[in-house]
Scaffold this motif. Structure first.
Motif, PDB file in Angstrom:
ATOM      1  N   SER A 168       0.836  -1.193   0.000  1.00  0.00           N
ATOM      2  CA  SER A 168       0.000   0.000   0.000  1.00  0.00           C
ATOM      3  C   SER A 168       0.878   1.255   0.000  1.00  0.00           C
ATOM      4  CB  SER A 168      -0.901   0.012   1.233  1.00  0.00           C
ATOM      5  OG  SER A 168      -1.542   1.263   1.356  1.00  0.00           O
ATOM      6  N   ASN A 169       0.429   2.257  -0.735  1.00  0.00           N
ATOM      7  CA  ASN A 169       1.138   3.537  -0.762  1.00  0.00           C
ATOM      8  C   ASN A 169       0.509   4.566   0.173  1.00  0.00           C
ATOM      9  OD1 ASN A 169       2.990   2.709  -2.754  1.00  0.00           O
ATOM     10  ND2 ASN A 169       1.458   3.057  -4.340  1.00  0.00           N
ATOM     11  N   TYR A 170      -0.481   4.132   0.976  1.00  0.00           N
ATOM     12  CA  TYR A 170      -1.234   5.061   1.802  1.00  0.00           C
ATOM     13  C   TYR A 170      -1.131   4.706   3.282  1.00  0.00           C
ATOM     14  CZ  TYR A 170      -3.113   6.079  -2.772  1.00  0.00           C
ATOM     15  OH  TYR A 170      -3.228   6.396  -4.085  1.00  0.00           O
ATOM     16  N   HIS A 171      -1.151   5.767   4.105  1.00  0.00           N
ATOM     17  CA  HIS A 171      -1.106   5.599   5.557  1.00  0.00           C
ATOM     18  C   HIS A 171      -2.286   6.354   6.163  1.00  0.00           C
ATOM     19  CE1 HIS A 171       0.359   6.698   9.655  1.00  0.00           C
ATOM     20  NE2 HIS A 171       0.526   5.393   9.653  1.00  0.00           N
ATOM     21  N   PRO A 172      -3.278   5.646   6.728  1.00  0.00           N
ATOM     22  CA  PRO A 172      -4.450   6.334   7.288  1.00  0.00           C
ATOM     23  C   PRO A 172      -4.072   7.086   8.567  1.00  0.00           C
ATOM     24  CG  PRO A 172      -4.569   3.986   7.731  1.00  0.00           C
ATOM     25  CD  PRO A 172      -3.369   4.192   6.859  1.00  0.00           C
ATOM     26  N   ILE A 173      -4.463   8.354   8.622  1.00  0.00           N
ATOM     27  CA  ILE A 173      -4.155   9.154   9.815  1.00  0.00           C
ATOM     28  C   ILE A 173      -5.409   9.675  10.501  1.00  0.00           C
ATOM     29  CG2 ILE A 173      -1.876   9.851   9.017  1.00  0.00           C
ATOM     30  CD1 ILE A 173      -3.183  12.587   8.272  1.00  0.00           C
ATOM     31  N   ALA A 174      -6.563   9.612   9.807  1.00  0.00           N
ATOM     32  CA  ALA A 174      -7.789  10.143  10.405  1.00  0.00           C
ATOM     33  C   ALA A 174      -9.011   9.501   9.747  1.00  0.00           C
ATOM     34  CB  ALA A 174      -7.855  11.651  10.233  1.00  0.00           C
ATOM     35  N   PHE A 175     -10.140   9.603  10.455  1.00  0.00           N
ATOM     36  CA  PHE A 175     -11.429   9.170   9.927  1.00  0.00           C
ATOM     37  C   PHE A 175     -12.354  10.381   9.860  1.00  0.00           C
ATOM     38  CE2 PHE A 175      -9.859   5.195  11.662  1.00  0.00           C
ATOM     39  CZ  PHE A 175     -10.211   4.286  10.687  1.00  0.00           C
ATOM     40  N   ILE A 176     -13.217  10.379   8.880  1.00  0.00           N
ATOM     41  CA  ILE A 176     -14.265  11.388   8.772  1.00  0.00           C
ATOM     42  C   ILE A 176     -15.584  10.637   8.870  1.00  0.00           C
ATOM     43  CG2 ILE A 176     -15.328  13.125   7.289  1.00  0.00           C
ATOM     44  CD1 ILE A 176     -12.515  13.374   5.923  1.00  0.00           C
ATOM     45  N   ASP A 177     -16.423  11.031   9.840  1.00  0.00           N
ATOM     46  CA  ASP A 177     -17.684  10.319  10.060  1.00  0.00           C
ATOM     47  C   ASP A 177     -18.738  11.309  10.537  1.00  0.00           C
ATOM     48  OD1 ASP A 177     -18.265   7.063  10.528  1.00  0.00           O
ATOM     49  OD2 ASP A 177     -19.685   8.431  11.491  1.00  0.00           O
ATOM     50  N   LYS A 178     -19.993  11.061  10.145  1.00  0.00           N
ATOM     51  CA  LYS A 178     -21.081  11.961  10.548  1.00  0.00           C
ATOM     52  C   LYS A 178     -21.570  11.687  11.969  1.00  0.00           C
ATOM     53  CE  LYS A 178     -24.539   9.072   8.322  1.00  0.00           C
ATOM     54  NZ  LYS A 178     -25.532   8.973   7.262  1.00  0.00           N
ATOM     55  N   ASP A 179     -21.197  10.554  12.548  1.00  0.00           N
ATOM     56  CA  ASP A 179     -21.605  10.213  13.913  1.00  0.00           C
ATOM     57  C   ASP A 179     -20.766  11.024  14.900  1.00  0.00           C
ATOM     58  OD1 ASP A 179     -22.324   9.110  16.318  1.00  0.00           O
ATOM     59  OD2 ASP A 179     -21.902   7.026  15.735  1.00  0.00           O
ATOM     60  N   LYS A 180     -21.391  11.986  15.565  1.00  0.00           N
ATOM     61  CA  LYS A 180     -20.680  12.890  16.472  1.00  0.00           C
ATOM     62  C   LYS A 180     -20.137  12.173  17.712  1.00  0.00           C
ATOM     63  CE  LYS A 180     -23.445  16.769  14.987  1.00  0.00           C
ATOM     64  NZ  LYS A 180     -22.840  17.965  14.587  1.00  0.00           N
ATOM     65  N   SER A 181     -20.705  11.028  18.055  1.00  0.00           N
ATOM     66  CA  SER A 181     -20.216  10.296  19.239  1.00  0.00           C
ATOM     67  C   SER A 181     -18.835   9.706  19.003  1.00  0.00           C
ATOM     68  CB  SER A 181     -21.202   9.200  19.637  1.00  0.00           C
ATOM     69  OG  SER A 181     -21.210   8.172  18.659  1.00  0.00           O
ATOM     70  N   LYS A 182     -18.394   9.628  17.755  1.00  0.00           N
ATOM     71  CA  LYS A 182     -17.068   9.072  17.425  1.00  0.00           C
ATOM     72  C   LYS A 182     -15.988  10.146  17.435  1.00  0.00           C
ATOM     73  CE  LYS A 182     -18.991   5.284  14.736  1.00  0.00           C
ATOM     74  NZ  LYS A 182     -19.081   4.668  13.421  1.00  0.00           N
ATOM     75  N   LYS A 183     -16.374  11.388  17.660  1.00  0.00           N
ATOM     76  CA  LYS A 183     -15.415  12.489  17.648  1.00  0.00           C
ATOM     77  C   LYS A 183     -14.406  12.318  18.791  1.00  0.00           C
ATOM     78  CE  LYS A 183     -14.929  17.432  17.690  1.00  0.00           C
ATOM     79  NZ  LYS A 183     -15.511  18.713  17.910  1.00  0.00           N
TER      80      LYS A 183
END
Length: 188
Positions: A168-183
């Motif tokens: 893989s050439n990608y490294h995940p650093i963050a998530f974007i989600d509409k569920d505010k409880s996951k903030k």
């Protein structure tokens, strides 16, 4: 063919590690019980038969519940639960089988052996996962940082694959989600 060989070799190695775990737990349990009782009560032949019978049941239970089909590098709670359930079933069957034989070692001793076996192999799997994860993080130095949309189960699987894959050439650093409880939460 090569991929099949690698999987079989890994399963074989995992089986050897589990065998070593079972031997260690079994004989530690026997040594503790011999020390806590009279030394003259140790009967090698009976212990050997009990060991072979309970070990065979433990491994058969694990094979029947497909414990060795899991890729432990990516194992989740279901894989760990399957192993614990297999060991629980193995313990019950071992107690039933050995209960009416001359080499019965008792319900509690058999239960302790299976609990120790399950615990030791769980620890081995966790350690393996952590070591593999650290090794895989080493490969992420030259990867492109990305954010993943969706912090649910699929997002977590994608993040694991991107993080752990050497190709893989990608490294995940963050998530974007509409569920505010996951903030501000961390996905391990």
């Amino acid at each position: 063919a090569k991929g099949g060989f690698m999987i079989d070799r890994r399963k074989f190695l995992l089986g050897l590690i589990d065998t070593a775990c079972y031997i260690c737990v079994y004989f530690a349990t026997i040594i503790i019980s011999v020390i806590s009782t009279e030394f003259g009560l140790f009967k090698f032949g009976e212990h050997l038969i009990h060991f072979l019978a309970t070990f065979a049941v433990a491994m058969i239970a694990r094979f029947c519940l497909r414990v060795y089909r899991n890729i432990w590098r990516y194992a989740n709670s279901q894989a760990y639960l399957a192993m614990v359930v297999a060991d629980g079933i193995g313990a019950v069957i071992s107690v039933i089988i050995t209960r009416f034989t001359p080499w019965n070692m008792g319900v509690w001793r058999t239960a302790v052996i299976f609990m120790g076996f399950s615990l030791l192999t769980l620890v081995n799997r966790f350690v393996y996962q952590q070591l593999k994860s650290r090794q895989d993080k080493h490969y992420s130095e030259n990867k492109i940082n990305v954010a993943i949309v969706g912090a649910g189960q699929m997002g977590a699987l994608l993040a694991d694959e991107l993080r752990c894959s050497k190709t893989s050439n990608y490294h995940p650093i963050a998530f974007i989600d509409k569920d505010k409880s996951k903030k501000d939460e961390y996905l391990g």
